[in-house]
Scaffold this motif. Structure first.
Motif, short mmCIF file in Angstrom:
data_model
loop_
_atom_site.label_atom_id
_atom_site.label_comp_id
_atom_site.label_asym_id
_atom_site.label_seq_id
_atom_site.Cartn_x
_atom_site.Cartn_y
_atom_site.Cartn_z
N HIS A 266 0.84 -1.19 0.00
CA HIS A 266 0.00 0.00 0.00
C HIS A 266 0.88 1.24 0.00
O HIS A 266 1.71 1.37 0.89
N PRO A 267 0.71 2.15 -0.95
CA PRO A 267 1.58 3.34 -0.92
C PRO A 267 1.38 4.17 0.35
O PRO A 267 0.24 4.42 0.75
N VAL A 268 2.46 4.51 1.00
CA VAL A 268 2.42 5.40 2.16
C VAL A 268 2.97 6.75 1.66
O VAL A 268 4.12 6.82 1.23
N PRO A 269 2.13 7.82 1.70
CA PRO A 269 2.58 9.09 1.12
C PRO A 269 3.92 9.54 1.69
O PRO A 269 4.16 9.46 2.89
N ASP A 270 4.78 10.00 0.78
CA ASP A 270 6.07 10.61 1.12
C ASP A 270 7.08 9.68 1.78
O ASP A 270 8.12 10.13 2.24
N SER A 271 6.77 8.38 1.84
CA SER A 271 7.79 7.45 2.33
C SER A 271 8.54 6.89 1.12
O SER A 271 8.13 7.12 -0.02
N PHE A 272 9.61 6.19 1.36
CA PHE A 272 10.32 5.48 0.29
C PHE A 272 10.30 3.99 0.60
O PHE A 272 10.37 3.60 1.76
N ILE A 273 10.23 3.20 -0.46
CA ILE A 273 10.35 1.76 -0.28
C ILE A 273 11.78 1.37 -0.66
O ILE A 273 12.28 1.76 -1.72
N ILE A 274 12.41 0.65 0.23
CA ILE A 274 13.80 0.24 -0.01
C ILE A 274 13.81 -1.27 -0.18
O ILE A 274 13.17 -1.98 0.58
N ASN A 275 14.51 -1.76 -1.18
CA ASN A 275 14.73 -3.20 -1.22
C ASN A 275 16.16 -3.55 -1.56
O ASN A 275 16.86 -2.82 -2.23
N ILE A 276 16.55 -4.70 -1.01
CA ILE A 276 17.90 -5.24 -1.17
C ILE A 276 17.99 -5.88 -2.54
O ILE A 276 17.10 -6.62 -2.93
N GLY A 277 19.08 -5.62 -3.26
CA GLY A 277 19.27 -6.24 -4.57
C GLY A 277 20.18 -7.46 -4.52
O GLY A 277 20.75 -7.79 -3.48
N ASP A 278 20.30 -8.11 -5.66
CA ASP A 278 21.07 -9.36 -5.76
C ASP A 278 22.52 -9.22 -5.26
O ASP A 278 23.04 -10.10 -4.60
N HIS A 279 23.16 -8.10 -5.61
CA HIS A 279 24.57 -7.97 -5.24
C HIS A 279 24.76 -7.90 -3.72
O HIS A 279 25.75 -8.38 -3.19
N LEU A 280 23.79 -7.32 -3.03
CA LEU A 280 23.90 -7.28 -1.57
C LEU A 280 23.58 -8.64 -0.95
O LEU A 280 24.17 -9.02 0.06
N GLU A 281 22.68 -9.37 -1.58
CA GLU A 281 22.45 -10.75 -1.12
C GLU A 281 23.74 -11.55 -1.22
O GLU A 281 24.12 -12.28 -0.31
N VAL A 282 24.47 -11.35 -2.33
CA VAL A 282 25.74 -12.05 -2.53
C VAL A 282 26.75 -11.61 -1.47
O VAL A 282 27.38 -12.43 -0.80
N LEU A 283 26.91 -10.29 -1.29
CA LEU A 283 27.87 -9.77 -0.31
C LEU A 283 27.59 -10.32 1.09
O LEU A 283 28.49 -10.66 1.84
N SER A 284 26.31 -10.41 1.44
CA SER A 284 25.94 -10.87 2.78
C SER A 284 25.93 -12.40 2.87
O SER A 284 25.53 -12.96 3.88
N ASN A 285 26.34 -13.05 1.79
CA ASN A 285 26.33 -14.51 1.69
C ASN A 285 24.94 -15.10 1.98
O ASN A 285 24.81 -16.15 2.61
N GLY A 286 23.94 -14.39 1.54
CA GLY A 286 22.58 -14.92 1.63
C GLY A 286 21.84 -14.52 2.89
O GLY A 286 20.65 -14.85 3.05
N LYS A 287 22.51 -13.80 3.79
CA LYS A 287 21.83 -13.41 5.03
C LYS A 287 20.71 -12.41 4.72
O LYS A 287 19.62 -12.49 5.26
N TYR A 288 21.02 -11.46 3.85
CA TYR A 288 20.02 -10.47 3.44
C TYR A 288 19.42 -10.91 2.11
O TYR A 288 20.14 -11.41 1.23
N LYS A 289 18.13 -10.68 1.97
CA LYS A 289 17.42 -11.30 0.84
C LYS A 289 16.99 -10.31 -0.24
O LYS A 289 16.41 -9.27 0.05
N SER A 290 17.30 -10.70 -1.47
CA SER A 290 16.80 -9.96 -2.63
C SER A 290 15.48 -10.61 -3.02
O SER A 290 15.47 -11.74 -3.52
N ILE A 291 14.40 -9.93 -2.75
CA ILE A 291 13.07 -10.56 -2.81
C ILE A 291 12.39 -10.30 -4.15
O ILE A 291 12.49 -9.23 -4.73
N MET A 292 11.69 -11.32 -4.59
CA MET A 292 10.95 -11.22 -5.86
C MET A 292 9.76 -10.26 -5.69
O MET A 292 9.04 -10.31 -4.70
#
Ligand code: OGA
Ligand code: NI
Length: 362
Positions: A266-292
């Protein structure tokens, strides 16, 4: 164009196949009522437009980041770390980005798509490495089925290198996009610093990832679609880079895959949505997730979103951080770099999670 709008094989769609660019905005402008065949997904891949549950806040945490650098610093870092690990997505509020800047970027983004097609077309290119690129779907030359999206993609970092190439119409586009991308860079650095800290890694990683890394602004335009159940605005995918910062209007359409089910954001006015990308999933060795995630379209309202994609420097390699690897934690991914990703998307047809799948170790 009279008389063609009820047929499935609208000329515009067929022209697109032959290499002449039309895009979805134009097709809705001329009153298209049925999707061209090129946009119709095979039955098994279509979005099922039954009501989708709205994602709950505990699965898409809202994080007040005003505390970073202050007394609440550790608390905010912990909240960010937990969100990256459990959800892969979070929303930020009290981010310090002036609301007027958010309003302005959304306004000029919409105004750009209202320009005559001939003018928008001057930015059109199929070269994935062009610093300013207007187009439709993802990769017009490779996508077997097109998605219901036109886009404008701008290289942003360092701004001085690219700003003179950006659209000069609407007249304040450059000024607004310049201010916005510099503000996004600053927020991205604050967030990346918190993410690296939350992984227990030294801050030198922030520089490795951010300094000289690329920043791209993608303005997505999803026109109202006459048959939204047959296509996507953006099909299921993960983002390739380190992090994506999304600003969107109030229409909604973003959905996230959680436990095998799609859930609506649901859009929350004036907020930002942040998501982790594939390269950060790799750097974190899978601890952080790049979500579909994916974007659905609707028959009532067009929608605009502005995504800021932060990536590693083009030439540097990324692999699981050595600090996170030991006997009990073997690397789960092979090393990769940005050009591997570009090769993958420009030579293969679009496939969700293609990058991560190509890097996963058994
Ligand atoms: C993207 C993306 C979703 C949206 O740009 O990668 O996933 O809602 N956008 O526009
Ligand atoms: Ni995405």
């Amino acid at each position: 164009m009279a008389g063609v709008s009820c047929k499935r094989d609208f000329e515009g769609g067929e022209d697109a196949e032959k290499g002449d660019f039309v895009g979805v905005k134009h097709m809705t402008d001329v009153g298209l009522q049925r999707l061209p065949t090129k946009y119709v997904l095979p039955v098994t891949e279509r979005p099922i437009l039954k009501p989708v549950a709205v994602i709950q806040e505990r699965h898409l945490p809202v994080i007040d980041i005003s505390g970073l650098g202050g007394e609440r610093h550790s608390e905010v870092v912990a909240a960010i770390g937990q969100a990256c690990q459990e959800a892969g997505f979070f929303q930020v509020v009290n981010h310090g980005v002036p609301v007027s800047m958010i309003r302005d970027i959304m306004r000029v983004a919409s105004e750009f798509f209202e320009l005559p097609l001939e003018e928008r077309k001057t930015y059109m290119s199929d070269d994935m490495t062009k610093p300013v690129r207007y187009g439709t779907s993802f990769n017009r030359l490779k996508d077997q089925v097109f998605c219901w999206r036109d886009f404008l993609k701008l290289y942003c970092h360092p701004t001085q290198k690219w700003v003179h190439l950006w659209p000069s119409n609407p007249p304040d586009y450059r000024k607004v996009a310049l201010d916005y991308s510099e503000e996004m860079r600053s927020m991205a650095e604050r967030l990346m610093s918190a993410i690296i800290e939350s992984l227990g890694l030294p801050q030198t990683y922030v520089e490795k990832i951010c300094k000289d890394g690329s920043q791209v602004m993608v303005v997505n335009f999803y026109p109202a679609c006459p048959e939204p159940e047959l296509t996507f605005g953006m099909p299921p995918h993960t983002d390739y880079g380190c992090m994506t910062i999304l600003q969107q209007d109030s229409v909604g359409g973003l959905q996230v895959l959680r436990n095998g089910e799609w859930e609506a954001v649901h859009p929350v006015p004036d907020s930002f949505i942040i998501n982790i990308g594939d390269h950060l999933e790799v750097l974190s060795n899978g601890k952080y997730k790049s979500i579909m995630h994916r974007a659905v379209v609707n028959s009532e309202r067009s929608r605009v979103s502005v995504a800021t994609l932060l990536s590693m420097p083009f030439e540097s390699n990324i692999g699981p951080a050595p600090e996170l690897i030991d006997e009990d934690h073997p690397p789960h991914y092979r090393e990769t770099n940005f050009s591997h990703f570009i090769d993958l998307i420009s030579t293969k047809t679009f496939k969700a999670r293609a990058l991560l799948d190509s890097l996963k170790l058994a």
